[in-house]
Design an enzyme around this catalytic site. Sequence first.
Site, short mmCIF file in Angstrom:
data_model
loop_
_atom_site.label_atom_id
_atom_site.label_comp_id
_atom_site.label_asym_id
_atom_site.label_seq_id
_atom_site.Cartn_x
_atom_site.Cartn_y
_atom_site.Cartn_z
CB SER A 144 -1.83 -1.07 3.56
OG SER A 144 -0.67 -1.88 3.36
CE1 TYR A 157 1.63 0.05 5.24
CE2 TYR A 157 1.77 2.37 5.82
CZ TYR A 157 1.43 1.38 4.92
OH TYR A 157 0.86 1.72 3.70
P1 NAP Z 1 3.40 9.54 0.36
O1 NAP Z 1 3.87 9.68 -1.03
O2 NAP Z 1 4.38 9.34 1.47
O3 NAP Z 1 2.42 10.77 0.73
C1 NAP Z 1 1.85 10.79 2.02
C2 NAP Z 1 1.12 12.10 2.15
O4 NAP Z 1 0.59 12.19 3.47
C3 NAP Z 1 2.06 13.30 1.96
O5 NAP Z 1 1.40 14.31 1.26
C4 NAP Z 1 2.30 13.74 3.40
O6 NAP Z 1 2.60 15.10 3.53
C5 NAP Z 1 0.95 13.45 4.01
N1 NAP Z 1 1.00 13.41 5.47
C6 NAP Z 1 1.80 12.65 6.24
N2 NAP Z 1 1.57 12.92 7.54
C7 NAP Z 1 0.61 13.88 7.59
C8 NAP Z 1 -0.07 14.58 8.65
N3 NAP Z 1 0.21 14.35 9.94
N4 NAP Z 1 -0.99 15.50 8.32
C9 NAP Z 1 -1.28 15.76 7.02
N5 NAP Z 1 -0.69 15.14 5.97
C10 NAP Z 1 0.25 14.21 6.27
O7 NAP Z 1 2.43 8.28 0.44
P2 NAP Z 1 1.63 7.50 -0.70
O8 NAP Z 1 2.47 6.39 -1.20
O9 NAP Z 1 1.02 8.48 -1.65
O10 NAP Z 1 0.51 6.84 0.21
C11 NAP Z 1 -0.71 7.50 0.49
C12 NAP Z 1 -1.51 6.56 1.36
O11 NAP Z 1 -1.58 5.27 0.72
C13 NAP Z 1 -0.87 6.30 2.72
O12 NAP Z 1 -1.90 6.15 3.69
C14 NAP Z 1 -0.16 4.96 2.52
O13 NAP Z 1 -0.01 4.26 3.76
C15 NAP Z 1 -1.11 4.27 1.61
N6 NAP Z 1 -0.55 3.18 0.82
C16 NAP Z 1 0.53 3.39 0.00
C17 NAP Z 1 0.98 2.33 -0.78
C18 NAP Z 1 2.15 2.46 -1.72
O14 NAP Z 1 2.63 1.41 -2.19
N7 NAP Z 1 2.65 3.65 -1.99
C19 NAP Z 1 0.36 1.08 -0.73
C20 NAP Z 1 -0.71 0.91 0.17
C21 NAP Z 1 -1.16 1.97 0.91
P3 NAP Z 1 4.16 15.57 3.64
O15 NAP Z 1 4.80 15.19 2.35
O16 NAP Z 1 4.08 17.04 3.85
O17 NAP Z 1 4.74 14.82 4.82
C1 GCO Z 2 6.35 -1.81 2.61
C2 GCO Z 2 5.52 -0.94 1.69
C3 GCO Z 2 4.08 -1.35 1.79
C4 GCO Z 2 3.25 -0.49 0.88
C5 GCO Z 2 1.82 -0.82 0.97
C6 GCO Z 2 1.51 -2.21 0.53
O1 GCO Z 2 7.33 -1.30 3.17
O2 GCO Z 2 5.99 -2.99 2.75
O3 GCO Z 2 5.69 0.42 2.00
O4 GCO Z 2 3.65 -1.22 3.11
O5 GCO Z 2 3.39 0.85 1.24
O6 GCO Z 2 1.30 -0.54 2.23
O7 GCO Z 2 0.10 -2.34 0.46
#
Ligand code: NAP
Ligand code: GCO
Length: 263
Positions: A144, A157
């Site tokens: 992230s 986080y």
């Molecule tokens: P999301 O939409 O919240 O999806 C997260 C997924 O992880 C869901 O399928 C959830 O399942 C699953 N999960 C959570 N806890 C779990 C567990 N204990 N065991 C198995 N599965 C689990 O998140 P996203 O935005 O796609 O993000 C995916 C990854 O990218 C995360 O690591 C997040 O930190 C990272 N990320 C996201 C962003 C962003 O801007 N969106 C930016 C940087 C990094 P359930 O729905 O069943 O809970």
């Molecule tokens: C926040 C956001 C971010 C994104 C991502 C950025 O609350 O700041 O959720 O953390 O998820 O991780 O890279």
Amino acid sequence: MVNFRLDGKVALVTGASYGIGYAIAKAYAEAGATIVFNDIDEAKLKKGLADYKADGIEAHAYLCDVTDEEVVKDMVEKIEKEIGVIDILVNNAGIIKRVPMIEMSVKDFRQVIDIDLNAPFIMAKAVIPQMIKKGHGKIINICSMMSELGRETVSAYAAAKGGLKMLTRNICAEYGQYNIQCNGIGPGYIETPQTAPLRERQPDGSRHPFDAFIVTRTPAARWGTTDDLQGPAVFLASDASNFVNGHVLYVDGGILAYIGKQP
Ligand code: NAP
Ligand code: GCO
């Protein structure tokens, strides 16, 4: 010719019923990989399986809480028996809790660390032995921008994602000699359910202040989409990146390179 294909490879993407994980798995399928994914919730797992099928992908679904070492070991053994040794692991499953640090319970802090940092350790520990035997492996940890920066309310986080960056580097250091490449992807602000609260329209219909902030803070002047992550994810899973190791590839529209516009 540079090989970006994933034909004959088994890819496990954790938490990939939807969101970033789903997009990465879809791109891997298009590049020829066999897709395996897990979720902690059976209903979402089933919906995800149906969505993959609707996209023409015969994915394999496993119900698994990535924080439970015994359940993870059982899932990996089942995958190896039923589908094949895992060539590519994407540690994507993750949560965030947005609470001012001194108001956050220790229980909540620990839950974020457990899912976002301990689980990638558990998952990598479960798949590396077979990767060593097979003579190759790719581990991609979804880090992230908070692997580099802090902001209000995301202490747990940021601590987890900062640790995940260093776990990425340490897996590289320990297992690079076995032709295992472990890299990170650091998405910027991406439109998924996880960031939906930051983009909600205000009662008066105006944009969420954070939404406007991110758009002005990003040189690309937009939120990322899950599609933006597909190419970088395929690159890091393919033979094209066999000499890239311990790196976090930021896919953030340039935020980390930009001090921000003068008000
Ligand atoms: P999301 O939409 O919240 O999806 C997260 C997924 O992880 C869901 O399928 C959830 O399942 C699953 N999960 C959570 N806890 C779990 C567990 N204990 N065991 C198995 N599965 C689990 O998140 P996203 O935005 O796609 O993000 C995916 C990854 O990218 C995360 O690591 C997040 O930190 C990272 N990320 C996201 C962003 C962003 O801007 N969106 C930016 C940087 C990094 P359930 O729905 O069943 O809970
Ligand atoms: C926040 C956001 C971010 C994104 C991502 C950025 O609350 O700041 O959720 O953390 O998820 O991780 O890279």
